[in-house]
Structure formats: C-alpha cells, structure tokens
Design a protein around this motif. Sequence first.
Motif, PDB file in Angstrom:
ATOM      1  N   LYS A   1       0.835  -1.301   0.103  1.00  0.00           N
ATOM      2  CA  LYS A   1       0.220   0.042  -0.091  1.00  0.00           C
ATOM      3  C   LYS A   1       0.924   1.319  -0.222  1.00  0.00           C
ATOM      4  CE  LYS A   1      -4.065  -2.042   2.476  1.00  0.00           C
ATOM      5  NZ  LYS A   1      -4.906  -2.040   3.744  1.00  0.00           N
ATOM      6  N   LEU A   2       2.160   0.962   0.218  1.00  0.00           N
ATOM      7  CA  LEU A   2       3.038   2.149   0.248  1.00  0.00           C
ATOM      8  C   LEU A   2       2.986   3.119  -1.170  1.00  0.00           C
ATOM      9  CD1 LEU A   2       6.205   1.112   1.895  1.00  0.00           C
ATOM     10  CD2 LEU A   2       4.550   2.398   2.825  1.00  0.00           C
ATOM     11  N   GLU A   3       2.778   4.015  -1.211  1.00  0.00           N
ATOM     12  CA  GLU A   3       2.970   5.156  -2.440  1.00  0.00           C
ATOM     13  C   GLU A   3       4.291   5.369  -2.994  1.00  0.00           C
ATOM     14  OE1 GLU A   3       0.806   8.993  -2.016  1.00  0.00           O
ATOM     15  OE2 GLU A   3      -0.951   7.765  -1.614  1.00  0.00           O
ATOM     16  N   ASN A   4       5.068   5.333  -1.808  1.00  0.00           N
ATOM     17  CA  ASN A   4       6.506   5.479  -2.236  1.00  0.00           C
ATOM     18  C   ASN A   4       7.585   4.765  -1.444  1.00  0.00           C
ATOM     19  OD1 ASN A   4       6.534   7.910  -4.414  1.00  0.00           O
ATOM     20  ND2 ASN A   4       5.600   8.939  -2.547  1.00  0.00           N
ATOM     21  N   VAL A   5       8.413   3.974  -1.901  1.00  0.00           N
ATOM     22  CA  VAL A   5       9.231   2.674  -1.206  1.00  0.00           C
ATOM     23  C   VAL A   5      10.679   3.785  -1.111  1.00  0.00           C
ATOM     24  CG1 VAL A   5      10.020   0.494  -0.970  1.00  0.00           C
ATOM     25  CG2 VAL A   5       8.049   0.885  -1.961  1.00  0.00           C
ATOM     26  N   GLY A   6      10.904   3.667   0.126  1.00  0.00           N
ATOM     27  CA  GLY A   6      12.134   4.537   0.477  1.00  0.00           C
ATOM     28  C   GLY A   6      13.339   3.562   0.738  1.00  0.00           C
ATOM     29  N   ALA A   7      14.538   3.941   0.913  1.00  0.00           N
ATOM     30  CA  ALA A   7      15.687   2.975   1.035  1.00  0.00           C
ATOM     31  C   ALA A   7      15.677   2.292   2.431  1.00  0.00           C
ATOM     32  CB  ALA A   7      16.938   3.935   0.903  1.00  0.00           C
ATOM     33  N   GLU A   8      14.777   2.891   3.323  1.00  0.00           N
ATOM     34  CA  GLU A   8      14.582   2.068   4.699  1.00  0.00           C
ATOM     35  C   GLU A   8      13.671   1.330   4.777  1.00  0.00           C
ATOM     36  OE1 GLU A   8      11.894   5.649   4.722  1.00  0.00           O
ATOM     37  OE2 GLU A   8      13.731   5.195   3.954  1.00  0.00           O
ATOM     38  N   ASP A   9      12.732   1.180   3.561  1.00  0.00           N
ATOM     39  CA  ASP A   9      11.540   0.288   3.622  1.00  0.00           C
ATOM     40  C   ASP A   9      11.854  -1.234   3.221  1.00  0.00           C
ATOM     41  OD1 ASP A   9       9.651   2.095   4.452  1.00  0.00           O
ATOM     42  OD2 ASP A   9       9.780   3.275   2.630  1.00  0.00           O
ATOM     43  N   TYR A  10      11.351  -2.139   3.835  1.00  0.00           N
ATOM     44  CA  TYR A  10      11.460  -3.701   3.695  1.00  0.00           C
ATOM     45  C   TYR A  10      10.167  -4.092   4.136  1.00  0.00           C
ATOM     46  CZ  TYR A  10      16.632  -2.765   3.643  1.00  0.00           C
ATOM     47  OH  TYR A  10      17.989  -2.491   3.476  1.00  0.00           O
ATOM     48  N   TYR A  11       9.908  -5.385   3.613  1.00  0.00           N
ATOM     49  CA  TYR A  11       8.806  -5.903   4.039  1.00  0.00           C
ATOM     50  C   TYR A  11       9.278  -7.583   4.552  1.00  0.00           C
ATOM     51  CZ  TYR A  11       8.288  -8.303  -0.506  1.00  0.00           C
ATOM     52  OH  TYR A  11       8.666  -9.129  -1.746  1.00  0.00           O
ATOM     53  N   CYS A  12       8.115  -8.042   5.171  1.00  0.00           N
ATOM     54  CA  CYS A  12       8.360  -9.730   5.558  1.00  0.00           C
ATOM     55  C   CYS A  12       6.964 -10.460   5.501  1.00  0.00           C
ATOM     56  CB  CYS A  12       9.094  -9.573   7.127  1.00  0.00           C
ATOM     57  SG  CYS A  12       8.893 -11.266   7.630  1.00  0.00           S
ATOM     58  N   ARG A  13       6.903 -11.494   4.745  1.00  0.00           N
ATOM     59  CA  ARG A  13       5.612 -12.279   4.750  1.00  0.00           C
ATOM     60  C   ARG A  13       5.962 -13.404   5.326  1.00  0.00           C
ATOM     61  NH1 ARG A  13       4.574 -12.728  -1.732  1.00  0.00           N
ATOM     62  NH2 ARG A  13       6.829 -12.445  -2.343  1.00  0.00           N
ATOM     63  N   PHE A  14       7.201 -14.044   5.573  1.00  0.00           N
ATOM     64  CA  PHE A  14       7.657 -15.394   6.119  1.00  0.00           C
ATOM     65  C   PHE A  14       8.217 -15.301   7.337  1.00  0.00           C
ATOM     66  CE2 PHE A  14       7.390 -15.765   1.272  1.00  0.00           C
ATOM     67  CZ  PHE A  14       6.195 -16.772   1.407  1.00  0.00           C
ATOM     68  N   GLU A  15       7.983 -16.216   8.207  1.00  0.00           N
ATOM     69  CA  GLU A  15       9.246 -16.533   9.273  1.00  0.00           C
ATOM     70  C   GLU A  15       9.855 -17.764   8.770  1.00  0.00           C
ATOM     71  OE1 GLU A  15       7.742 -16.761  13.309  1.00  0.00           O
ATOM     72  OE2 GLU A  15       6.771 -14.894  13.025  1.00  0.00           O
ATOM     73  N   TYR A  16      11.113 -17.808   9.293  1.00  0.00           N
ATOM     74  CA  TYR A  16      12.052 -18.590   8.713  1.00  0.00           C
ATOM     75  C   TYR A  16      12.834 -19.360   9.934  1.00  0.00           C
ATOM     76  CZ  TYR A  16      16.371 -20.099   5.966  1.00  0.00           C
ATOM     77  OH  TYR A  16      17.363 -20.792   5.434  1.00  0.00           O
ATOM     78  N   LYS A  17      13.086 -20.550   9.730  1.00  0.00           N
ATOM     79  CA  LYS A  17      13.751 -21.368  10.751  1.00  0.00           C
ATOM     80  C   LYS A  17      15.143 -21.794  10.018  1.00  0.00           C
ATOM     81  CE  LYS A  17      10.114 -23.833  13.017  1.00  0.00           C
ATOM     82  NZ  LYS A  17      10.337 -23.171  14.318  1.00  0.00           N
ATOM     83  N   ALA A  18      16.169 -21.165  10.614  1.00  0.00           N
ATOM     84  CA  ALA A  18      17.460 -21.194  10.091  1.00  0.00           C
ATOM     85  C   ALA A  18      18.158 -22.642  10.013  1.00  0.00           C
ATOM     86  CB  ALA A  18      18.438 -20.309  10.873  1.00  0.00           C
ATOM     87  N   ALA A  19      17.599 -23.431  10.760  1.00  0.00           N
ATOM     88  CA  ALA A  19      18.584 -24.726  10.813  1.00  0.00           C
ATOM     89  C   ALA A  19      17.630 -25.703   9.756  1.00  0.00           C
ATOM     90  CB  ALA A  19      18.231 -25.120  12.391  1.00  0.00           C
ATOM     91  N   THR A  20      16.492 -25.556   9.405  1.00  0.00           N
ATOM     92  CA  THR A  20      15.819 -26.426   8.660  1.00  0.00           C
ATOM     93  C   THR A  20      15.318 -25.908   7.176  1.00  0.00           C
ATOM     94  OG1 THR A  20      13.708 -26.065   9.474  1.00  0.00           O
ATOM     95  CG2 THR A  20      14.927 -27.739  10.553  1.00  0.00           C
ATOM     96  N   GLY A  21      15.624 -24.433   7.303  1.00  0.00           N
ATOM     97  CA  GLY A  21      15.176 -23.844   5.894  1.00  0.00           C
ATOM     98  C   GLY A  21      13.506 -23.681   5.679  1.00  0.00           C
ATOM     99  N   ALA A  22      12.693 -24.155   6.949  1.00  0.00           N
ATOM    100  CA  ALA A  22      11.230 -24.182   6.623  1.00  0.00           C
ATOM    101  C   ALA A  22      10.844 -22.726   6.865  1.00  0.00           C
ATOM    102  CB  ALA A  22      10.715 -25.024   7.751  1.00  0.00           C
ATOM    103  N   PHE A  23       9.577 -22.454   6.130  1.00  0.00           N
ATOM    104  CA  PHE A  23       8.896 -20.986   6.155  1.00  0.00           C
ATOM    105  C   PHE A  23       7.556 -21.280   6.870  1.00  0.00           C
ATOM    106  CE2 PHE A  23      11.476 -18.484   3.836  1.00  0.00           C
ATOM    107  CZ  PHE A  23      12.315 -19.320   3.019  1.00  0.00           C
ATOM    108  N   THR A  24       6.938 -20.224   7.544  1.00  0.00           N
ATOM    109  CA  THR A  24       5.783 -20.085   8.182  1.00  0.00           C
ATOM    110  C   THR A  24       5.145 -18.866   7.428  1.00  0.00           C
ATOM    111  OG1 THR A  24       6.254 -21.702  10.139  1.00  0.00           O
ATOM    112  CG2 THR A  24       4.140 -20.089   9.931  1.00  0.00           C
ATOM    113  N   PRO A  25       3.838 -18.700   6.923  1.00  0.00           N
ATOM    114  CA  PRO A  25       3.342 -19.973   6.384  1.00  0.00           C
ATOM    115  C   PRO A  25       4.175 -20.728   5.249  1.00  0.00           C
ATOM    116  CG  PRO A  25       2.605 -18.082   5.271  1.00  0.00           C
ATOM    117  CD  PRO A  25       3.451 -17.624   6.504  1.00  0.00           C
TER     118      PRO A  25
END
Length: 216
Positions: free
Chosen positions: A110-134
């Motif tokens: 929904k951002l009209e302008n994406v700045g250098a400081e803007d990121y997004y996240c839609r997954f959580e990540y298990k570093a040991a197994t590589g599994a994602f949620t969802p």
Amino acid sequence: MAKTRPGRKDMDSYTIKGTNKVVRAGDCVLMRPSDTSKPPYVARVEKIEQDTRSNVKVRVRWYYRPEESIGGRRQFHGVKELFLSDHFDVQSAHTIEGKCIVHSFKNYTKLENVGAEDYYCRFEYKAATGAFTPDRVAVYCKCEMPYNPDDLMVQCEGCKDWYHPACVGMTIEEAKKLEHFVCSECSSDDDMKKPQATFHVSPGSDIKVEPKRRKR
C-alpha cells in the motif's frame, strides 16, 4: 524476555554513533557486515544492555534476505523482501549503522513511495531447517507464482485473477495503457473457474543445517 546477565544493566535506548537516531527494543536496524562490499544485515532489536565498562550490546533477532536462505532467491521474492528468522545473536551496538522499517506484506504493497529504509516480511524462517511459516501461499497468473510486488500485473475483470503482461502476450508498455482486460479463460465459452492454487515455499523437511553466525 531474556534475563539481564550479572554485571550488566538494561538500557531503554541507544543513540547510533554519529547520528541523532535513537534505537529502542522492538526497532529494526541495519548492522554493518564484516565484508563492506555486502549490504548491511537487518535485525530486530530485542534487548539493549550495558556492561561495567560502558560497552553497549544488543540482543537481536536476524532477518534473512532470500539469498541467505537455504532455498536461495526465487522468482517471486521482491528486492526488499526479508524473512524473520529464529536466529538470535548478541552484537556490539557500535555495529548499528542505521534504522529501517520492516512492514507487513499488506502494508508494504500500500506504500505510495518505497524508500531506502523500507522492507517487508511475509514469512518467518527456521534457519536450521529452511522451513517457512506459512509454508504455502496463494499463486496468481498462468505461471502460478506467488505475488512479487516489484512486478507489474494486470487484473482480469472477469475472474479477478492477476496476470503478468508477458504471460498473456503483452509488453509492460502495453499493459500500462490498458483500460480493460479480460483473460483468455473468461473470454472463452468455458467459464469453469479453477480453484485457488498454492505454492509450497519450504525446502524438503530432510534438509538440516546449522544457522551461520554472522561475523563482524
């Protein structure tokens, strides 16, 4: 919340060296990597502590970039996409070089302008197994890929599905000039609607590796 170790005291905030930017627990920050040719690491600050020598340490929860994950970067990953990992660490506050904002996927789109400081996240990540949620997400277009907010898509007025211009034989320039669009399925006599498909984003469950410690 992690307990404060003996000889340390909790701090409410930390001012980034050479700036007037104040970091507090819950903020997202950019942290300087040992290899300066690489982009900064992104982390969420969980706790700020100071020892008896006035050294300030931050307990962080790392965000991973797609290329840092086991499966690597894939077609649907956006340039500003991050995964919130279960990898915690303690680092010197002096390695913090700036603040950033990690939006939810919905708010980012929904951002009209994406700045250098803007990121997004839609997954959580298990570093040991590589599994994602969802581990499954909705897919769109004929190519049946999850949505990448960096890619232009056009919406069919019939089925309301979204399509990449290239997948329906259009250029980006042609798509930008469209006032109406109906996909080939909706414009044909066969109006049977396909169920919403999903895309499996986690690697095989048999993959197990240890999370890499991030060097300073």
